[in-house]
Design a protein around this motif. Structure first.
Motif, short mmCIF file in Angstrom:
data_model
loop_
_atom_site.label_atom_id
_atom_site.label_comp_id
_atom_site.label_asym_id
_atom_site.label_seq_id
_atom_site.Cartn_x
_atom_site.Cartn_y
_atom_site.Cartn_z
N LYS A 16 0.80 -1.23 0.00
CA LYS A 16 0.00 0.00 0.00
C LYS A 16 0.83 1.27 0.00
O LYS A 16 0.33 2.34 -0.29
CB LYS A 16 -0.90 0.01 1.25
N VAL A 17 2.08 1.16 0.41
CA VAL A 17 2.88 2.38 0.50
C VAL A 17 4.17 2.26 -0.30
O VAL A 17 4.63 1.17 -0.62
CB VAL A 17 3.26 2.71 1.98
N GLU A 18 4.72 3.42 -0.61
CA GLU A 18 6.04 3.43 -1.24
C GLU A 18 6.97 4.12 -0.26
O GLU A 18 6.71 5.25 0.16
CB GLU A 18 5.94 4.23 -2.55
N ILE A 19 8.00 3.42 0.14
CA ILE A 19 8.94 4.02 1.10
C ILE A 19 9.99 4.80 0.33
O ILE A 19 10.75 4.23 -0.43
CB ILE A 19 9.58 2.95 2.00
N VAL A 20 9.98 6.12 0.52
CA VAL A 20 10.87 6.95 -0.29
C VAL A 20 12.12 7.40 0.47
O VAL A 20 13.09 7.84 -0.13
CB VAL A 20 10.13 8.18 -0.86
N PHE A 21 12.07 7.30 1.78
CA PHE A 21 13.24 7.74 2.54
C PHE A 21 13.24 7.05 3.89
O PHE A 21 12.21 6.98 4.55
CB PHE A 21 13.18 9.26 2.74
N VAL A 34 6.15 14.34 0.05
CA VAL A 34 6.00 13.11 0.82
C VAL A 34 4.66 13.17 1.55
O VAL A 34 4.27 14.22 2.05
CB VAL A 34 7.16 12.97 1.84
N ASP A 35 3.94 12.06 1.59
CA ASP A 35 2.63 12.06 2.27
C ASP A 35 2.80 12.03 3.77
O ASP A 35 2.21 12.82 4.49
CB ASP A 35 1.78 10.87 1.82
N VAL A 36 3.56 11.03 4.25
CA VAL A 36 3.69 10.85 5.70
C VAL A 36 5.14 10.64 6.08
O VAL A 36 5.86 9.90 5.39
CB VAL A 36 2.91 9.60 6.16
N CYS A 37 5.57 11.29 7.15
CA CYS A 37 6.91 11.00 7.66
C CYS A 37 6.82 10.66 9.14
O CYS A 37 6.23 11.40 9.93
CB CYS A 37 7.83 12.19 7.46
N LEU A 38 7.36 9.50 9.52
CA LEU A 38 7.43 9.12 10.93
C LEU A 38 8.80 9.53 11.43
O LEU A 38 9.80 9.00 10.96
CB LEU A 38 7.25 7.61 11.09
N ILE A 39 8.86 10.49 12.34
CA ILE A 39 10.17 10.94 12.84
C ILE A 39 10.49 10.24 14.15
O ILE A 39 9.75 10.31 15.11
CB ILE A 39 10.20 12.47 13.06
N GLU A 40 11.64 9.58 14.14
CA GLU A 40 12.15 8.93 15.35
C GLU A 40 13.21 9.81 15.96
O GLU A 40 13.99 10.41 15.24
CB GLU A 40 12.87 7.64 14.94
N GLY A 41 13.29 9.86 17.27
CA GLY A 41 14.40 10.54 17.92
C GLY A 41 14.15 12.02 18.13
O GLY A 41 13.34 12.66 17.45
N ALA A 42 14.88 12.58 19.11
CA ALA A 42 14.74 14.00 19.43
C ALA A 42 15.68 14.82 18.56
O ALA A 42 16.46 14.28 17.79
CB ALA A 42 15.07 14.20 20.91
N ILE A 43 15.57 16.14 18.70
CA ILE A 43 16.45 17.03 17.95
C ILE A 43 17.63 17.38 18.83
O ILE A 43 17.45 18.05 19.86
CB ILE A 43 15.71 18.32 17.59
N CYS A 44 18.82 16.93 18.47
CA CYS A 44 19.93 17.19 19.39
C CYS A 44 21.13 17.84 18.74
O CYS A 44 22.01 18.33 19.42
CB CYS A 44 20.31 15.93 20.15
N ASN A 45 21.19 17.89 17.38
CA ASN A 45 22.35 18.58 16.78
C ASN A 45 21.92 19.39 15.57
O ASN A 45 20.76 19.36 15.15
CB ASN A 45 23.45 17.57 16.45
N TYR A 58 8.50 19.56 3.09
CA TYR A 58 8.16 18.68 1.97
C TYR A 58 7.16 17.59 2.33
O TYR A 58 6.92 16.68 1.54
CB TYR A 58 9.44 18.01 1.43
N THR A 59 6.57 17.63 3.55
CA THR A 59 5.72 16.52 3.98
C THR A 59 4.34 17.00 4.40
O THR A 59 4.22 18.02 5.08
CB THR A 59 6.37 15.80 5.20
N LYS A 60 3.32 16.24 3.99
CA LYS A 60 1.95 16.60 4.38
C LYS A 60 1.71 16.31 5.85
O LYS A 60 1.26 17.15 6.60
CB LYS A 60 0.94 15.82 3.53
N THR A 61 1.97 15.06 6.26
CA THR A 61 1.66 14.67 7.64
C THR A 61 2.92 14.25 8.38
O THR A 61 3.57 13.29 8.00
CB THR A 61 0.66 13.48 7.64
N VAL A 62 3.24 15.02 9.41
CA VAL A 62 4.44 14.71 10.19
C VAL A 62 4.03 14.06 11.52
O VAL A 62 3.16 14.56 12.23
CB VAL A 62 5.27 15.98 10.46
N VAL A 63 4.66 12.92 11.81
CA VAL A 63 4.32 12.17 13.02
C VAL A 63 5.54 12.09 13.94
O VAL A 63 6.62 11.72 13.49
CB VAL A 63 3.86 10.74 12.67
#
Ligand code: SF4
Ligand code: SF4
Ligand code: FES
Lengths: 164, 240
Positions: A16-21, A34-45, A58-63
């Motif tokens: 159902k999905v295409e993994i682009v990154f 990009v339709d959806v991006c799942l972000i792992e990890g905190a912002i540290c650098n 560049y992303t519609k839905t950021v998670v």
């Protein structure tokens, strides 16, 4: 990694999905539209700062995916050391704990400059949805991704949003 | 004792004179979220999680310390209340260092459970990341100030169930902290009887048995209940 616990659902998902990154996709530049991006990890650098702004643009839905992205979690414990914690953690990791060649790597492009303070993703950019958990259990990811694919207004409730 | 009639969420109920809104609601099967309330010790209204709306009163009132009165119309679950509850929880999380993933109380924590049951999926305030320590000087118990929400349950059980008076609150505002005796290491306290009632009472991972690691700190509240029942009713029975 707990994404892999989705087992056979991964096969269904792959249709159902295409993994682009992703860390396991051999693409260096974050693509556009990009339709959806799942972000792992905190912002540290500084690299993270640049990346997260690009993702938002560049992303519609950021998670925010997992406790580190949602709260900073263990990675933000260094904030408790106050200002100057950057130097302290580098000193600890590269000098005090080193067995060979103790020195803080200073050449450009090796260790991206750390921020004064580790931040949850939503402190820096707008986040559409949050999926807490350390790590989020497979059942929770499945329920979340399924709702996302159905295009409904997302709703996680009760123990599905438990931290830790 | 005289009975009072009142309504909770539109439902007509009666309650004993002198009862709190929290007790009346419980009798009527209406659940109000609480954090600093602990059965068996007096209430102080510290956490504000139990706030309710009372028609004709312009401010929100804590259910645990407000007594019922005739004709009261109480709302416990309006949109406004849900909003404030979540806000209160977010502030509690932002104030100290809660890292559930590595906390002794993970999975058995009243704060954590309340947070998810009130729909808190993230904290909108910037975390404060204060620097607090852990007091590991006691032979049996530990105190992690990072996880303390200043509910004062431990202080109240220490003074009013055990009668030792070891635990106290010192300082004001965000600098307030739980201390033992005159702010000395717990292990050096001359008044602590090592009874462990404070550890049983704590809703979070702030007080723990030494040796418990992540998610291992479970409490058995029935032990406190047993003592309270024994004292108040002169009955040496466990509830179940
Ligand atoms: S005390 Fe509760 S809310 Fe705080 S870190 Fe521990 S489990 Fe999480
Ligand atoms: S140590 Fe526990 S019981 Fe005591 S005030 Fe802090 S959170 Fe409450
Ligand atoms: S339970 Fe009423 S204020 Fe805390």
């Amino acid at each position: 990694m707990s994404f892999l616990d989705l087992d056979e659902f991964l096969i269904e998902l792959a249709q159902k999905v295409e993994i682009v990154f992703s860390p396991v996709v051999d693409v260096k530049e974050y693509p556009r539209d990009v339709d959806v991006c799942l972000i792992e990890g905190a912002i540290c650098n500084e690299d993270h700062v640049e990346m997260v702004h690009k993702i938002r643009k560049y992303t519609k839905t950021v998670v925010s995916f997992g406790d580190c992205a949602v709260t900073g979690n263990v990675t933000a414990i260094r904030n408790q050391l106050g200002l100057g914690n950057r130097e302290n953690v580098l000193q600890r990791a590269y000098v005090e704990a080193a067995q060979l060649n103790p020195c803080v790597p200073e050449d450009k492009g090796i260790v991206p400059p750390l921020l004064e303070r580790v931040m949850p993703v939503h402190e820096m950019v707008y986040v559409d949805y949050y999926l807490p958990g350390c790590p989020p259990p497979a059942a929770r990811i499945k329920s979340f991704v399924t709702q996302l694919l159905e295009g409904k207004e997302l709703h996680l409730a009760g123990a599905e949003i438990k931290f830790g | 004792m005289a009975a009072k009639t009142l309504t909770i969420n539109g439902k007509q109920i009666s309650a004993e004179e002198g009862a709190t809104i929290l007790q009346a609601a419980e009798e009527a099967g209406v659940k109000i979220p609480t954090l600093c309330h602990l059965d068996g010790v007096y209430d102080v209204g510290a956490c504000r999680l139990c706030l309710v709306e009372v028609t004709g009163v312009p401010k929100l009132l804590p259910a645990c310390t407000t007594k019922v009165s005739e004709g009261m119309e109480i709302k416990t679950d309006s949109e406004q209340l849900q909003k404030y509850r979540r806000l209160t929880l977010e502030l509690l999380f932002a104030e100290r260092n809660h890292v559930c993933a590595v906390c002794v109380a993970n999975g058995h924590c009243e704060l954590q459970t309340l947070a998810y049951s009130q729909g808190m999926d993230h904290v909108r305030y910037d975390y404060c990341f204060p620097k607090w320590g852990v007091d590991n000087t006691h032979r049996l118990f530990g105190m992690d100030h990072n996880r303390c929400i200043l509910c004062t349950r431990c202080v109240r059980v220490c003074w009013h169930i055990e009668g030792a008076g070891t635990k106290n609150v010192a300082g004001r505002g965000s600098k307030a902290k739980i201390i033992t005796d005159l702010n000395m290491p717990w292990g050096e306290s001359g008044s602590c009887t090592n009874c462990g009632k404070c550890v049983q009472s704590c809703p979070t991972g702030a007080l723990f048995y030494k040796g418990s690691t992540v998610a291992e700190m479970e409490r058995d509240r029935s032990r406190l209940e047993f003592i309270v029942t024994a004292r108040e009713k002169k009955l040496w029975v466990a509830s179940d």
